[in-house]
Design a protein around this motif. Structure first.
Motif, PDB file in Angstrom:
ATOM      1  N   UNK A 392       0.134  -1.157  -0.140  1.00 53.29           N
ATOM      2  CA  UNK A 392       0.080   0.367   0.474  1.00 53.29           C
ATOM      3  C   UNK A 392       0.988   1.346  -0.309  1.00 53.29           C
ATOM      4  N   UNK A 393       0.064   2.087  -0.427  1.00 57.62           N
ATOM      5  CA  UNK A 393       1.264   3.364  -0.577  1.00 57.62           C
ATOM      6  C   UNK A 393       1.489   3.948   1.566  1.00 57.62           C
ATOM      7  N   UNK A 394       0.476   3.896   2.185  1.00 60.01           N
ATOM      8  CA  UNK A 394       0.408   4.328   3.363  1.00 60.01           C
ATOM      9  C   UNK A 394       2.092   3.572   3.949  1.00 60.01           C
ATOM     10  N   UNK A 395       2.248   2.496   3.329  1.00 59.75           N
ATOM     11  CA  UNK A 395       3.599   1.290   4.025  1.00 59.75           C
ATOM     12  C   UNK A 395       4.413   2.469   3.303  1.00 59.75           C
ATOM     13  N   UNK A 396       4.493   2.314   1.524  1.00 57.05           N
ATOM     14  CA  UNK A 396       5.873   3.825   1.392  1.00 57.05           C
ATOM     15  C   UNK A 396       6.084   5.253   2.264  1.00 57.05           C
ATOM     16  N   UNK A 397       4.532   5.790   2.309  1.00 59.39           N
ATOM     17  CA  UNK A 397       5.081   6.331   3.359  1.00 59.39           C
ATOM     18  C   UNK A 397       5.918   6.598   4.134  1.00 59.39           C
ATOM     19  N   UNK A 398       5.245   5.594   4.992  1.00 60.30           N
ATOM     20  CA  UNK A 398       5.817   5.231   7.002  1.00 60.30           C
ATOM     21  C   UNK A 398       7.421   5.533   6.487  1.00 60.30           C
ATOM     22  N   UNK A 399       7.962   3.939   5.671  1.00 63.14           N
ATOM     23  CA  UNK A 399       9.399   4.413   5.121  1.00 63.14           C
ATOM     24  C   UNK A 399       9.942   5.250   4.535  1.00 63.14           C
ATOM     25  N   UNK A 400       9.552   5.912   3.833  1.00 64.00           N
ATOM     26  CA  UNK A 400       9.818   6.613   3.604  1.00 64.00           C
ATOM     27  C   UNK A 400      10.719   7.982   4.603  1.00 64.00           C
ATOM     28  N   UNK A 439      21.078   8.263  14.446  1.00 66.57           N
ATOM     29  CA  UNK A 439      21.236   7.565  13.385  1.00 66.57           C
ATOM     30  C   UNK A 439      21.735   6.398  13.336  1.00 66.57           C
ATOM     31  N   UNK A 440      22.581   5.262  14.733  1.00 60.44           N
ATOM     32  CA  UNK A 440      22.338   4.257  14.556  1.00 60.44           C
ATOM     33  C   UNK A 440      21.494   3.630  15.100  1.00 60.44           C
ATOM     34  N   UNK A 441      20.077   4.589  16.344  1.00 58.43           N
ATOM     35  CA  UNK A 441      19.084   3.617  16.366  1.00 58.43           C
ATOM     36  C   UNK A 441      17.691   3.479  15.307  1.00 58.43           C
ATOM     37  N   UNK A 442      17.540   5.262  14.302  1.00 55.16           N
ATOM     38  CA  UNK A 442      16.893   4.893  13.468  1.00 55.16           C
ATOM     39  C   UNK A 442      16.811   4.043  12.325  1.00 55.16           C
ATOM     40  N   UNK A 443      18.195   4.064  12.389  1.00 54.08           N
ATOM     41  CA  UNK A 443      18.775   3.130  11.164  1.00 54.08           C
ATOM     42  C   UNK A 443      18.611   1.738  11.210  1.00 54.08           C
ATOM     43  N   UNK A 444      18.819   1.682  12.462  1.00 57.71           N
ATOM     44  CA  UNK A 444      18.547   0.292  13.178  1.00 57.71           C
ATOM     45  C   UNK A 444      17.503  -0.322  13.118  1.00 57.71           C
ATOM     46  N   UNK A 445      16.444   0.953  13.527  1.00 56.90           N
ATOM     47  CA  UNK A 445      14.502   0.384  13.266  1.00 56.90           C
ATOM     48  C   UNK A 445      13.581   0.347  12.211  1.00 56.90           C
ATOM     49  N   UNK A 446      14.560   0.808  11.094  1.00 55.33           N
ATOM     50  CA  UNK A 446      14.058   0.798   9.988  1.00 55.33           C
ATOM     51  C   UNK A 446      14.927  -0.228   9.181  1.00 55.33           C
ATOM     52  N   UNK A 447      15.818  -0.759  10.045  1.00 51.51           N
ATOM     53  CA  UNK A 447      16.157  -2.293   9.139  1.00 51.51           C
ATOM     54  C   UNK A 447      15.147  -3.323   9.635  1.00 51.51           C
ATOM     55  N   UNK A 448      14.599  -3.393  11.099  1.00 52.98           N
ATOM     56  CA  UNK A 448      13.887  -3.967  11.762  1.00 52.98           C
ATOM     57  C   UNK A 448      12.796  -4.216  10.836  1.00 52.98           C
ATOM     58  N   UNK A 449      11.861  -3.013  10.896  1.00 53.61           N
ATOM     59  CA  UNK A 449      10.735  -2.504  10.037  1.00 53.61           C
ATOM     60  C   UNK A 449      10.796  -2.581   8.561  1.00 53.61           C
TER      61      UNK A 449
END
Length: 459
Positions: A392-400, A439-449
């Motif tokens: 869904x576009x909503x997922x693309x929005x949140x990942x971006x 930097x580290x924690x947000x990137x780690x979080x994004x990788x998990x998501x």
């Protein structure tokens, strides 16, 4: 190949110089122009790029954010001058305990950013409070920038559903979504970032305490005198509530229902400026409230206002210099090649989007700038790829949005430089904690998501 090497050396040099404490006002244009010279040789047109590219980016940032820096600095100076900062700090210390100073600043930053207050303004507001709280708790002052970063530059900026921050607003126009897109993903990411960030900062504070390190000797430190009569806590928090409520009312109800057709003559639309206008108006109203209520107490109002104005200049110019540098980087031919190359990394649009947004935000040292550049060029491709996988576009929005809050806060980032300047600290003293929390924690979080979402759509 030469252009790529020049770009890598350029980024390494400007980050190194920022870390060493050299002023970006001086280094940013020099490094940017050297990058052009190495990449394009005699065709670099240095003076044209300096005046028309670098200075355009510099001037556009000043045009857009000078009122926010100015009003934010004056507001911060006033609440410090009339004792509201001390009152709030004293109340928090009493209710939560001195050992909760880090939590208090993180939650305050989250509240302000979720209320729509600009990241740059939040640093001006939080520092006087953090300055007092950390002194009372005897926590090293060097941890203040990392604490502000966790509360303002992470989960409320990119993850929390409904956040009015620009990083959560930009994807809307590309994916046809709203600020509440993919709420479950956003809440999950927020919890991860908040939890890991708090664990890191509290561990750092404990380690400092075990080593006998206290707040440190700093000339700008205020303390709460137990015999000092402080303003009532309700009176003290009203200015912050005025900002929150006024900004929310204007941005959510007033401007959306206002005819902005008159702005056509200026070449803009209301939705592009209403967010900034809302915050500026909110802060000005709060400033007027403080002055009227404390006119007799402010014995030298002119000096107070002048000090606030002076406090806004250096952070503004430092940030503008970095934006100008980003404008030069975007003008390099290699920049387009990098964007194209990223798309070949994966056929999964979620992975491609996360990587591309992070890299471009890192190159431009701007979450909003990098996000806008990436989506304007690649959003249609992401949408087309996602439709084949029923994403869904909503997922693309949140990942971006999540991805914009990773590599953006490298040492040469404007918000990082602004926060350090406001706190009177250097990269060497405090950047490590900013790096980990934003930097580290947000990137780690994004990788998990990204991993969780990718697994879900793989079957």
């Amino acid at each position: 190949m030469i252009s790529l090497i020049a770009l890598i050396l350029s980024l390494s040099l400007i980050m190194c110089l920022a870390y060493k404490g050299y002023s970006t006002i001086i280094t940013a244009p020099i490094v940017g122009l050297l990058t052009l010279l190495i990449s394009l040789g005699l065709n670099s047109h240095l003076m044209a790029n300096y005046t028309e590219v670098y200075m355009s980016g510099f001037a556009n940032f000043v045009k857009s954010y000078f009122p926010l820096f100015l009003t934010g600095a004056i507001f911060a100076k006033l609440i410090d001058e009339v004792g509201y900062g001390k009152s709030i700090a004293s109340f928090i210390t009493t209710k939560l305990g001195k050992d909760k100073a880090i939590l208090a600043i993180v939650l305050s930053g989250a509240l302000l950013t979720y209320g729509g207050v600009s990241l740059f303004v939040v640093a001006f507001i939080l520092y006087p409070l953090a300055n007092i709280l950390f002194k009372e708790a005897d926590i090293p002052k060097r941890l203040i920038p990392g604490t502000i970063a966790l509360g303002a530059f992470t989960f409320t900026m990119t993850a929390m559903p409904g956040s009015p921050e620009i990083q959560n607003v930009i994807p809307m126009s590309y994916f046809g979504t709203d600020t509440f897109a993919a709420p479950l993903i956003g809440i999950t990411a927020s919890i991860i970032m908040f939890t890991l960030g708090m664990l890191w900062l509290t561990r750092r504070a404990k380690k400092a305490r075990d080593n006998g390190e206290g707040y440190g000797n700093h000339t700008d430190t205020n303390r709460i005198d137990s015999n000092e009569k402080l303003p009532n806590i309700i009176v003290s928090i009203i200015p912050i509530l005025i900002i929150f409520i006024t900004n929310f009312t204007l941005s959510k109800f007033y401007f959306p229902n206002t005819d902005g057709s008159y702005l056509n003559q200026y070449g803009i639309t209301l939705d592009k400026v209403s967010g900034t206008w809302s915050v500026i108006i909110a802060i000005v109203i709060s400033i007027i409230y403080i002055i009227l209520l404390n006119y007799k107490k402010l014995k030298n109002l002119n000096n107070t206002l002048s000090d606030g104005v002076k406090n806004s200049f250096l952070p503004l110019l430092n940030s503008s210099a970095i934006v100008g540098y980003g404008s030069i980087i975007k003008a390099l031919p290699i920049f387009t090649s990098i964007q194209t190359g990223i798309m070949n990394i994966s056929s999964n649009p979620i992975i491609s989007e996360a990587i591309s947004v992070n890299i471009i935000c890192g190159l431009t040292a701007s979450a909003s700038g990098g996000l806008g550049i990436t989506l304007s060029a690649l959003a249609p491709t992401f949408v087309e790829m996602s439709q084949k996988l029923s994403i869904s576009p909503e997922i693309l929005h949140r990942i971006a949005s999540l991805s914009s809050g990773g590599l953006d806060t490298l040492p040469h980032n404007g918000a990082v430089i602004t926060t350090l300047a406001i706190c009177g600290l250097t990269h060497k003293e405090s950047y490590k904690d900013i790096f980990v929390t934003s930097v580290v924690i947000p990137i780690f979080t994004t990788i998990i998501i990204v991993a969780i979402v990718s697994i879900k759509f793989a079957f």
